[in-house]
Design a protein around this motif. Sequence first.
Motif, PDB file in Angstrom:
ATOM      1  N   ALA A 297      -6.802 -38.704   0.171  1.00 45.28           N
ATOM      2  CA  ALA A 297      -8.192 -38.252   0.084  1.00 45.28           C
ATOM      3  C   ALA A 297      -8.944 -38.630   1.355  1.00 45.28           C
ATOM      4  N   VAL A 298      -9.721 -37.704   1.835  1.00 43.34           N
ATOM      5  CA  VAL A 298     -10.543 -37.950   3.020  1.00 43.34           C
ATOM      6  C   VAL A 298     -11.930 -38.363   2.547  1.00 43.34           C
ATOM      7  N   ARG A 299     -12.361 -39.500   3.004  1.00 40.59           N
ATOM      8  CA  ARG A 299     -13.685 -39.977   2.632  1.00 40.59           C
ATOM      9  C   ARG A 299     -14.755 -38.996   3.101  1.00 40.59           C
ATOM     10  N   PRO A 300     -15.711 -38.722   2.242  1.00 36.20           N
ATOM     11  CA  PRO A 300     -16.816 -37.866   2.673  1.00 36.20           C
ATOM     12  C   PRO A 300     -17.512 -38.421   3.909  1.00 36.20           C
ATOM     13  N   SER A 301     -17.599 -39.734   4.002  1.00 37.73           N
ATOM     14  CA  SER A 301     -18.270 -40.342   5.155  1.00 37.73           C
ATOM     15  C   SER A 301     -17.551 -40.029   6.460  1.00 37.73           C
ATOM     16  N   ALA A 302     -16.240 -39.806   6.421  1.00 39.36           N
ATOM     17  CA  ALA A 302     -15.511 -39.420   7.636  1.00 39.36           C
ATOM     18  C   ALA A 302     -15.944 -38.033   8.088  1.00 39.36           C
TER      19      ALA A 302
ATOM     20  N   GLU B 207     -15.853 -35.541  -6.053  1.00 37.95           N
ATOM     21  CA  GLU B 207     -14.476 -35.099  -5.812  1.00 37.95           C
ATOM     22  C   GLU B 207     -13.629 -36.245  -5.268  1.00 37.95           C
ATOM     23  N   TYR B 208     -14.211 -37.016  -4.364  1.00 42.79           N
ATOM     24  CA  TYR B 208     -13.484 -38.131  -3.775  1.00 42.79           C
ATOM     25  C   TYR B 208     -13.120 -39.180  -4.826  1.00 42.79           C
ATOM     26  N   VAL B 209     -14.070 -39.519  -5.688  1.00 40.19           N
ATOM     27  CA  VAL B 209     -13.817 -40.493  -6.755  1.00 40.19           C
ATOM     28  C   VAL B 209     -12.631 -40.029  -7.599  1.00 40.19           C
ATOM     29  N   ASP B 210     -12.603 -38.749  -7.961  1.00 38.00           N
ATOM     30  CA  ASP B 210     -11.485 -38.199  -8.739  1.00 38.00           C
ATOM     31  C   ASP B 210     -10.182 -38.227  -7.952  1.00 38.00           C
ATOM     32  N   GLN B 211     -10.235 -37.848  -6.668  1.00 36.70           N
ATOM     33  CA  GLN B 211      -9.023 -37.802  -5.856  1.00 36.70           C
ATOM     34  C   GLN B 211      -8.380 -39.172  -5.716  1.00 36.70           C
ATOM     35  N   VAL B 212      -9.197 -40.193  -5.541  1.00 38.29           N
ATOM     36  CA  VAL B 212      -8.652 -41.550  -5.412  1.00 38.29           C
ATOM     37  C   VAL B 212      -7.917 -41.938  -6.692  1.00 38.29           C
ATOM     38  N   LEU B 213      -8.484 -41.616  -7.835  1.00 39.82           N
ATOM     39  CA  LEU B 213      -7.803 -41.894  -9.104  1.00 39.82           C
ATOM     40  C   LEU B 213      -6.495 -41.121  -9.197  1.00 39.82           C
ATOM     41  N   THR B 214      -6.531 -39.847  -8.886  1.00 39.62           N
ATOM     42  CA  THR B 214      -5.352 -38.992  -8.968  1.00 39.62           C
ATOM     43  C   THR B 214      -4.237 -39.498  -8.057  1.00 39.62           C
TER      44      THR B 214
END
Length: 115
Positions: A2-7, A83-90
């Motif tokens: 997952a790419v952090r939104p902050s990046a 989306e990022y929160v979900d991707q990290v879990l996945t």
Amino acid sequence: MAVRPSATWRDEVSANTSAELYTPAMLEATDTALTAYEEEVRSLGEASDERILAAVERVVEQLNIIDAEHGAFCTIEREELCEYVDQVLTEQDIDVSGLLARQDMEELTERWRDW
């Protein structure tokens, strides 16, 4: 990974398209919150729904503080963060669909999320 939104937001600042919205302090605070979340999720293993949800709650509450301090999260940023929160879990093999089926995530996150 997952790419952090902050990046992505940093790239926009570098391209000089969003420097006024994405301040260095906001980006740093967001990275700190997301790093802590990533580390916590990596340590969960075969955790219960309650432990997983506690990790999500902590990052959401941190993001609430960041948004209150910096006024940074508009609709697009909110969607990217969710989306990022979900991707990290996945990525940690947590069955997000199963978690959603067992829990009322919308109701839970509405309790936590201000942004």
